[in-house]
Design a protein around this motif. Sequence first.
Motif, short mmCIF file in Angstrom:
data_model
loop_
_atom_site.label_atom_id
_atom_site.label_comp_id
_atom_site.label_asym_id
_atom_site.label_seq_id
_atom_site.Cartn_x
_atom_site.Cartn_y
_atom_site.Cartn_z
N ASP A 81 0.11 -30.41 0.98
CA ASP A 81 -0.92 -30.73 -0.01
C ASP A 81 -1.47 -32.12 0.28
O ASP A 81 -0.84 -32.92 0.98
N TRP A 113 5.01 -26.01 3.08
CA TRP A 113 4.13 -26.49 2.01
C TRP A 113 3.36 -27.72 2.50
O TRP A 113 3.92 -28.61 3.15
N ARG A 155 3.76 -27.10 -6.39
CA ARG A 155 4.83 -26.94 -5.38
C ARG A 155 6.10 -26.43 -6.03
O ARG A 155 6.86 -25.66 -5.43
N PHE A 213 0.50 -23.15 2.07
CA PHE A 213 1.91 -22.83 2.27
C PHE A 213 2.03 -21.48 2.97
O PHE A 213 1.11 -20.67 2.98
N ILE A 225 -4.09 -27.32 -1.26
CA ILE A 225 -2.70 -27.00 -0.93
C ILE A 225 -2.69 -25.86 0.09
O ILE A 225 -3.65 -25.11 0.24
#
Length: 505
Positions: A423, A421, A310, A431, A429
């Motif tokens: 996760d 974002w 991130r 985004f 993940i």
Amino acid sequence: MSARSSSLAAIAVFAAIGLPLGGIAALQHSDTAPGQAGPGRTDVMANLFEWNWASVASECTDVLGPAGYAGVQVSQPADSLRRTELGNGSDTVLHPWWEIYQPVSYELTSRMGSEAQFRAMVKTCRKAGVKVYVDAVVNHMTGQGSVSYGGTKYSHFAYAGLYDASDFHQKGTDCPSSTGGIEDFNNLQQVRKCELVGLADLRTDKPKVRNELAAYLNRLIGYGVSGFRVDAAKHVGQDDLIALQKKLNRTLDGDKPYVALEVFGGGPGTLSPEAFTGAGAVLGLDADIQLKNAFKSYPADATGSLATLRDFGAGLPASGRTLTFVQNHDTERNGDSLNYKDGATNLLAQQFLLAYGYGTPQVYSSFAWEATDASPPSSADGIITDTDCASPAWVCVHAEKAVTGLVSFHNHVGRAPVTHWWDNGGNLIAFSRGKAGWVALNNDKVPHTETFGTGLAAGTYCDVTRGSVTQGRCSGPTVTVDARGQARVTVAAKGAVAFTKADRV
């Protein structure tokens, strides 16, 4: 590269521990990333390491241009050492890959082809919309041998019509170490004035040497080259790099040459990568370590944690001053990075780098190897043969659909910020890049299905990791985004899903 007799045995070792054997930097740096303005940001570069010139030319036309690559980095083109016997660095490979990092002259006769073939390659690539960036060795000459690929005879400190002993740093008078080599890589004098693994170290502060180097680089610029990767830039030093850049011409496009400097991390202060960003961009040699640790980590069979990405780029040189990659020819061998042997994990890391937007991204392709000093596929006399991406002898990561789809993604999202974002605290993940595109990546060995906020308008989108849009139709799977901007998506094990607003069908 390494030097004479016993010193040369260190070449493979130094490559393995991450000492500079090659690098990219801006001699006369541009304040912008390489490439042309496009729908968003077209700056992705392929690195076709030790491909011959004819193969690079064909790839520019057939793959790189159509896929949206803005540039290609090619190998050190100057005439170099041609080994005639085993020993001195390799007892098993007569023509290891590192021969090209020991230049003998600045004639363009090399393992990759002739000067005419080089010029034709640059012209062909430019016609395909792909700029050419050259791996440039300016710190040193040779460390062994007596004859070049072009047939030139030489000795360690004598290169007819080019350099003599007065043009090199010498033990005792310049270099303070007992051996004449770098014994302490945190000692500024040794780093700049002693021999890197036995390679004859040029006095880059000397006007004659600067003029010879500038003449060589300007000849390449005149042929259409757009910039340089500067090998072993840490050992040249900032002042000499800046002085050299002032002698360089503008490119055929009217720009300052883009340059990326090879500066390995770990050095204090003046020797750190960050300290070189005033002289050009730097190679992302710490970034690729972070990527490896996130995707693979260090316990056996560990997968790291993609959730840590991130904040990818935190603590690293500024994005606009970094040429980033998942691996290059040094790090794929020395263990600092992932390599092609990591298979799907390696492709996933390439996809993340292209999607996330830190640095100017470069995708590395080369040849398969077992020994660290292995030769690229070559004839008996060391001349590199044509690349065949269908052969297991070559590894063409840049041409994989999983990668080219993200090249398109990267070009379309431009500089849009990372938003939305998501996760799971582990290896799934997702985004958005503003309202321009969305991506999910799964580094687990099992698929995951989740509902994600994409930030995009309602509609059906083509997953560019497995398909593309032609005449309003998607050749692969699609994703439906609802009125709230959400999509329920299954992300395959070791897989990704990505689309931009341009991929709506």
